[in-house]
Design a protein around this motif. Structure first.
Motif, PDB file in Angstrom:
ATOM      1  N   PHE B 205      48.045 -45.219  -0.702  1.00  0.00           N
ATOM      2  CA  PHE B 205      46.801 -45.867  -1.106  1.00  0.00           C
ATOM      3  C   PHE B 205      46.014 -46.401   0.086  1.00  0.00           C
ATOM      4  CE2 PHE B 205      49.923 -49.321  -1.683  1.00  0.00           C
ATOM      5  CZ  PHE B 205      49.311 -50.371  -1.022  1.00  0.00           C
ATOM      6  N   VAL B 207      46.123 -44.805   3.063  1.00  0.00           N
ATOM      7  CA  VAL B 207      45.540 -43.565   3.588  1.00  0.00           C
ATOM      8  C   VAL B 207      44.306 -43.187   2.772  1.00  0.00           C
ATOM      9  CG1 VAL B 207      45.972 -41.140   4.053  1.00  0.00           C
ATOM     10  CG2 VAL B 207      47.804 -42.784   4.363  1.00  0.00           C
ATOM     11  N   ALA B 208      44.417 -43.335   1.449  1.00  0.00           N
ATOM     12  CA  ALA B 208      43.297 -42.986   0.573  1.00  0.00           C
ATOM     13  C   ALA B 208      42.081 -43.831   0.918  1.00  0.00           C
ATOM     14  CB  ALA B 208      43.693 -43.203  -0.888  1.00  0.00           C
ATOM     15  N   ALA B 209      42.290 -45.129   1.139  1.00  0.00           N
ATOM     16  CA  ALA B 209      41.166 -46.003   1.475  1.00  0.00           C
ATOM     17  C   ALA B 209      40.546 -45.587   2.801  1.00  0.00           C
ATOM     18  CB  ALA B 209      41.635 -47.448   1.536  1.00  0.00           C
ATOM     19  N   ARG B 210      41.391 -45.157   3.734  1.00  0.00           N
ATOM     20  CA  ARG B 210      40.868 -44.681   5.022  1.00  0.00           C
ATOM     21  C   ARG B 210      39.998 -43.452   4.822  1.00  0.00           C
ATOM     22  NH1 ARG B 210      45.730 -45.679   8.400  1.00  0.00           N
ATOM     23  NH2 ARG B 210      45.298 -47.697   9.319  1.00  0.00           N
ATOM     24  N   ILE B 211      40.494 -42.542   3.968  1.00  0.00           N
ATOM     25  CA  ILE B 211      39.757 -41.299   3.735  1.00  0.00           C
ATOM     26  C   ILE B 211      38.406 -41.596   3.079  1.00  0.00           C
ATOM     27  CG2 ILE B 211      39.803 -39.146   2.409  1.00  0.00           C
ATOM     28  CD1 ILE B 211      42.791 -39.062   2.886  1.00  0.00           C
ATOM     29  N   MET B 212      38.366 -42.672   2.284  1.00  0.00           N
ATOM     30  CA  MET B 212      37.092 -43.043   1.664  1.00  0.00           C
ATOM     31  C   MET B 212      36.138 -43.633   2.688  1.00  0.00           C
ATOM     32  SD  MET B 212      38.386 -45.138  -1.563  1.00  0.00           S
ATOM     33  CE  MET B 212      39.868 -44.608  -2.367  1.00  0.00           C
ATOM     34  N   GLY B 213      36.640 -43.951   3.879  1.00  0.00           N
ATOM     35  CA  GLY B 213      35.778 -44.510   4.900  1.00  0.00           C
ATOM     36  C   GLY B 213      35.878 -46.011   5.012  1.00  0.00           C
ATOM     37  N   SER B 214      36.961 -46.586   4.523  1.00  0.00           N
ATOM     38  CA  SER B 214      37.111 -48.030   4.534  1.00  0.00           C
ATOM     39  C   SER B 214      37.240 -48.560   5.959  1.00  0.00           C
ATOM     40  CB  SER B 214      38.364 -48.398   3.744  1.00  0.00           C
ATOM     41  OG  SER B 214      38.739 -49.710   4.013  1.00  0.00           O
ATOM     42  N   ARG B 218      38.458 -54.281   5.718  1.00  0.00           N
ATOM     43  CA  ARG B 218      38.643 -54.122   4.279  1.00  0.00           C
ATOM     44  C   ARG B 218      40.089 -53.746   3.971  1.00  0.00           C
ATOM     45  NH1 ARG B 218      35.250 -52.983  -0.208  1.00  0.00           N
ATOM     46  NH2 ARG B 218      36.572 -52.209  -1.857  1.00  0.00           N
ATOM     47  N   ARG B 222      41.761 -56.290   1.563  1.00  0.00           N
ATOM     48  CA  ARG B 222      41.909 -55.829   0.179  1.00  0.00           C
ATOM     49  C   ARG B 222      43.276 -55.230  -0.119  1.00  0.00           C
ATOM     50  NH1 ARG B 222      37.446 -55.242  -3.096  1.00  0.00           N
ATOM     51  NH2 ARG B 222      39.038 -54.983  -4.668  1.00  0.00           N
ATOM     52  N   HIS B 223      43.905 -54.597   0.877  1.00  0.00           N
ATOM     53  CA  HIS B 223      45.133 -53.870   0.572  1.00  0.00           C
ATOM     54  C   HIS B 223      46.380 -54.469   1.210  1.00  0.00           C
ATOM     55  CE1 HIS B 223      43.013 -50.732  -1.535  1.00  0.00           C
ATOM     56  NE2 HIS B 223      42.179 -50.609  -0.523  1.00  0.00           N
TER      57      HIS B 223
END
Lengths: 688, 315
Positions: B205, B207-214, B218, B222-223
């Motif tokens: 999750f 990694v996913a946030a990174r891929i979204m451009g976080s 954040r 947030r995580h």
């Protein structure tokens, strides 16, 4: 019938097992009957949580905390095991009945050499001397095909690969020549090529040693070629039992039909949706009244809701528990609209381009300074393209670098060399705001449905996050978007206020897909999207992904070790081996006319859920393990396992050569003649 | 099973694969209605009887030590030679000590300092440890190596010696003692947080946030922090217990708080001779209080750990 009560080495009648939890009692196994004769293999098939492992563990009374047998009888050559004293039972475990577990990593003692672990049961049960036990260990390790067993006796488990560890596990089980062998998902954690080797070994050993084997698995392909008889389990009950051929050709229970129908086969018509079993298996604390499958069964009537069907049949050889039995395998009829037309890629349409990508992970030593001593060559010069609306599949064994390639595409990893271009732009060379904007177009769906969602966020927040990060829309627009995507992935809106742990694996995978869709990306990378899911749930997700492909026209890269999954979802398939692309072509070309020996071996190793095909398969096509990616073989990386390898293969690295329109493979001695001149495209040149 | 129609649940999307006969179950399957993570953890915590007992003991001591003196007035500043070593009676419920102080009142005062020091020291250690550990875990590489080796070195120095040296040099007040203990007990929490951050930052999750451009900020806010919080909270309870014990050691060894501030360790130290003289009220009540508070902290900590683990183990 297989001698229920006559010739059975192991006879189980009316076995019921319960597990006491703090607040409830789970009826894990209910009224199970079966018998296995010497040299026979009985398959026990079902989804996870259906009680098949509990049945296996009940046989040797090694149940988890709170578990106990509440009724029935287990007779081993006439000896009743259910009420046997613990001391006497210990003489049976590992001696008369042996068990092989799924996870060889955690089932072997990491601090003890394998020789001693194999010798241990011999010393315990036979009371022989240390050296005699060691001799026996050597013998068994040789039997299970461990290469150079004498040098390996003092190795520790971590020094062996997964496939070899599984062989050691089998050796431990066989050390005392058991009468009954319980194999609980013996190959689930292994790659297909290794799985084929282990299954062949088990098959061979059973025949030679005349053991009665209980093969527990969720994979209909595995049982098809290896069993004499199959018991299908659902929610703690046996719902159908028959000879293997008979059950595959003329199953009567709708669950068996659905289980078989939901597996994507290699020659699956891609325009047809997979058969699915909607919903989830029932909670067994307490089990629902009536037929336990009723809630998910398309044929269910009032009667099924209230009255439990008995296990009966026209003849004693084929029993099933259903009020409205079906007749034979399912006809696939539901067509996905527009899916028949393969999304052909127009020439020159290069939405996503990966050029000579290289990624090597450093291996470091030292505590503070961390000198780099070596590197794992995960991706070594790969070039692929994906056209708009096209799906590219990537297959290969674990450790071949397919996941790393996927991460390079979405920018979760940076390539050490080479580039990733989206619509002609090198997106990951962008900075700050522009990079963030570019990330919208490349999204990813993950393998593990448990770790891909933040456990501390509600679904609503999880789905809103990509929009917030990208600063898309007002709050109301975001909510609208969330609602639409939730509908698209088939989840109820009530799910929005829930936390991830409240969902099943399949539902979480839907949420993961929904999150990837929130930004309407141009390319979605799906890394093993279904490998963590149960068979029935797997087909639901595959259908969903296929439908969204057709409806949205998003380009995607599907990564999986399972060729059938990749073939169902992809227009083109790339086969990877140790960081290299060895073959790339249209999905039909790769499957029907493979040019690379590795592709052929990979196809041959997949267990087909059809006993006639599976039982007539030849010898295992590929032997041994994947070499270490730290130190890949020179020349062609596949040569160490290739049946066609010659001296040239060790010296010169083969380049990709064309074998038809859009079909290339890298092999010096391919299975078919290359077309045209062997003209390596500049983009594919990757001698490195 | 919920009484929702299949139509509501599928959300108008026809289920594709199955034949066109509707089944009772919706396409995506029903959503189990469970409580939120925190509520689940609370339920698990409350179902643990020992934890409830521990929590009860802690609440009792906080109330008794801080509110008790309002109702039970005693003199704790001027010694009264007339009533030294008095046995428990109507005027002095738990007797008096060798200075003529009321023992019960002194236990209350000592409890105040123990709880205050325990809380402040634990809070400080947690804040320092969390930031330090999170930094090491997030940045990684050489920074992580250097930071964590420093922790290893500090851990190998016996804390008691340092505190003893410092305590003899500076006047020992509640604040200074909390500072000294807090400054030297952040090592364990920093290791815990670093380990947690190391496993969290490679979770999908994140990694996913990174891929979204976080942004990095954040990710942390947030995580990483919300997910590492449970480990930190559990650790706070153990830190409180450790700090209370440590301050008691110091008091016992005679390096405790400066007179007239009372502490349980001082009282136990002074009462050593009292055992032989038969003045049991100077030994047992305060000893039992110390054991009870420390045990209660540990019980609560253990239960918290179990409660959070259960949530992670999904039911």
């Amino acid at each position: 019938m297989t001698g229920m009560g006559t010739t059975g080495v192991l006879e189980v009648t009316n076995l019921s097992t319960q597990i006491r939890l703090s607040r409830s009692v789970v009826e894990a196994v209910g009224n199970v009957d079966f018998a296995i004769g010497a040299g026979e293999t009985l398959g026990l098939v079902g989804e996870s949580g259906c009680g098949k492992s509990m049945t296996g563990l009940s046989l040797i009374r090694l149940l988890p905390n709170g578990g106990h047998i509440v009724g029935g009888s287990i007779k081993l050559r006439g000896l009743e095991l259910v009420d046997l004293a613990e001391d006497d039972l210990r003489a049976v475990r590992g001696n008369e009945i042996a068990i092989i577990f799924q996870d060889s990593q955690s089932s072997l003692n990491p601090t003890m050499p394998i020789g001693r672990q194999v010798a241990e049961p011999v010393r315990l049960h036979r009371g022989v001397s240390k050296s005699e036990a060691r001799e026996r260990a050597l013998e068994v390790l040789e039997l299970v095909g461990l290469p150079h067993p004498r040098e390996r006796l003092d190795d520790f488990p971590h020094q062996l690969s997964g496939g070899l560890r599984q062989r050691v596990m089998i050796a431990i089980a066989l050390a005392c020549e058991p009468k009954v062998l319980v194999a609980d998902e013996p190959t689930t954690a292994l790659d297909v090529t290794i799985q084929a080797q282990i299954l062949a070994l088990l098959d061979d050993l059973e025949e030679r040693l005349g053991m009665a084997t209980l093969l527990i698995t969720h994979d209909m392909g595995v049982v098809a070629g290896r069993t004499d008889r199959i018991n299908v389990m659902y929610a703690g009950r046996i719902v159908e039992t028959a000879k293997t051929e008979r059950i595959f050709a003329g199953m009567r229970h709708p669950y068996t039909q659905a289980l078989l129908g939901s597996i994507p086969s290699l020659d699956q018509d891609r325009s047809k949706a997979l058969y699915t079993i909607p919903g989830l298996p029932p909670d067994l604390a307490p089990p629902p009244p009536g037929c336990r499958f009723a809630a998910r069964c398309p044929r269910a009537t009032e009667q099924c809701q209230v009255e439990e069907p008995p296990l009966t049949g026209e003849d004693a050889d084929h029993l099933f528990a259903c009020w409205h039995p079906v007749d034979g395998p399912v006809e696939r009829s539901v067509t996905i609209p527009h899916a028949t037309a393969t999304n052909g890629r127009a020439e020159g349409d290069r939405l996503l381009q990966v050029n000579g990508a290289v990624r090597e992970f450093p291996v470091t030593a030292g505590v503070i300074l961390r000198r780099q001593v070596d590197s794992v060559k995960a991706v070594s010069g790969i070039s692929v393209e994906v056209g708009s609306g096209e799906t590219l599949g990537l297959v290969g064994e674990s450790g071949c670098g397919k996941t790393t390639l996927g991460k390079l595409v979405v920018g979760a990893e940076k390539p050490d060399a080479g580039t990733v271009e989206l619509a002609g732009k090198r997106v990951f060379d962008l900075r700050r705001g522009a990079l963030r904007r570019a990330r919208r177009d490349l999204q990813m769906m993950f393998q593990d449905p448990y770790s891909s969602l933040d456990p501390r966020m509600r679904v609503h927040a999880i789905l809103r996050e990509p929009l917030q990060i990208q600063r898309v829309g007002t709050r109301r627009e975001q909510d609208e978007k969330i609602t639409n995507v939730m509908r698209e992935v088939g989840l109820p809106l009530t799910a929005l206020e829930r936390y991830p742990h409240e969902f099943s694996g399949g539902q979480r995978q839907r949420i993961g897909l929904a999150r990837a869709l929130m930004l309407d990306p141009q390319v979605i990378v799906a890394d093993e999207p279904v490998s963590a899911l149960d068979v029935s749930i797997r087909s639901q997700i595959l259908n969903l992904m296929r439908r969204l492909q057709v409806e949205r026209g998003t380009a995607s890269i599907v990564i999986s070790h399972d060729l059938a999954v990749v073939r169902y979802l992809s227009d083109r398939i790339g086969v990877m081996y140790l960081g290299k692309l060895v073959e790339l072509g249209s999905s039909d070309d790769v499957y029907h006319h493979p040019a690379h020996p590795y592709t052929e071996a990979l196809i041959a190793a997949i267990p087909v859920p059809d006993p006639t095909v599976e039982k007539h398969k030849g010898a295992v096509a590929i032997r041994g393990d994947l070499p270490s990616p730290r130190n890949p073989p020179s020349g062609c990386r596949f040569r160490t396992r290739c049946p066609r390898a010659q001296e040239l293969c060790a010296q010169v690295e083969p380049l990709l050569r064309p074998f038809g329109p859009g079909h290339v493979a890298a092999c010096h001695f391919p299975l078919q003649e290359p077309v045209g001149t062997a003209e390596p495209e500049a983009a594919h040149g990757s001698a490195g | 099973m919920t009484e929702l129609g299949a139509e509501d649940l599928v959300g108008g999307v026809p289920s594709l694969g199955s034949p066109n006969v509707p089944t009772l179950a919706p396409e995506g399957g029903e959503v189990q209605v469970l409580a939120s993570g925190w509520r689940l953890a609370t339920r698990e915590f409350l179902s643990n009887r020992l934890a409830v007992v521990g929590l009860g003991i802690l609440v009792f001591f906080v109330l008794a030590c801080f509110l008790g003196p309002l109702f039970y007035h005693t003199n704790q500043t001027i010694s009264n030679p007339l009533v030294t070593d008095g046995a428990p009676g109507a005027t002095h419920l738990l007797g008096t000590d060798d200075n003529g102080f009321d023992e019960l009142g002194r236990i209350m005062a000592g409890g105040q300092t123990a709880l205050e020091i325990g809380f402040f020291a634990a809070l400080m250690a947690t804040v320092i440890g969390t930031l330090y550990g999170a930094l090491a875990g997030l940045v990684g590489g050489i920074v992580d190596g250097v930071l964590m080796r420093l922790v290893d070195i500090l851990l190998s120095i016996p804390l008691l010696f340092i505190v003893l040296v410092l305590a003899t040099r500076y006047s020992a007040t509640v604040l200074s003692q909390s500072l000294i203990i807090g400054l030297f007990s952040w090592l364990v929490p920093s290791r815990l947080v670093r380990g947690e951050v190391l496993t969290l930052r490679v979770r999908d999750f994140v990694v996913a946030a990174r891929i979204m451009g976080s942004s990095q900020r954040r990710l942390i806010v947030r995580h990483l922090i919300p997910n590492a919080l449970s480990v930190v909270i559990v650790n706070i309870t153990f830190l409180i217990a450790d700090s209370i014990l440590l301050i008691a050691y110091l008091g016992f060894l005679g390096f405790g708080l400066t007179f007239p501030t009372a502490s349980w360790g001082d009282m136990l130290g002074n009462a050593q001779q009292a055992v032989e003289s038969g003045y049991w009220w100077l030994v047992y009540p305060v000893g039992i209080c110390l054991v009870l508070v420390v045990m209660a902290c540990n019980l609560v900590g253990d239960a918290l750990r179990d409660a959070f683990d259960v949530r992670l183990r999904r039911r």
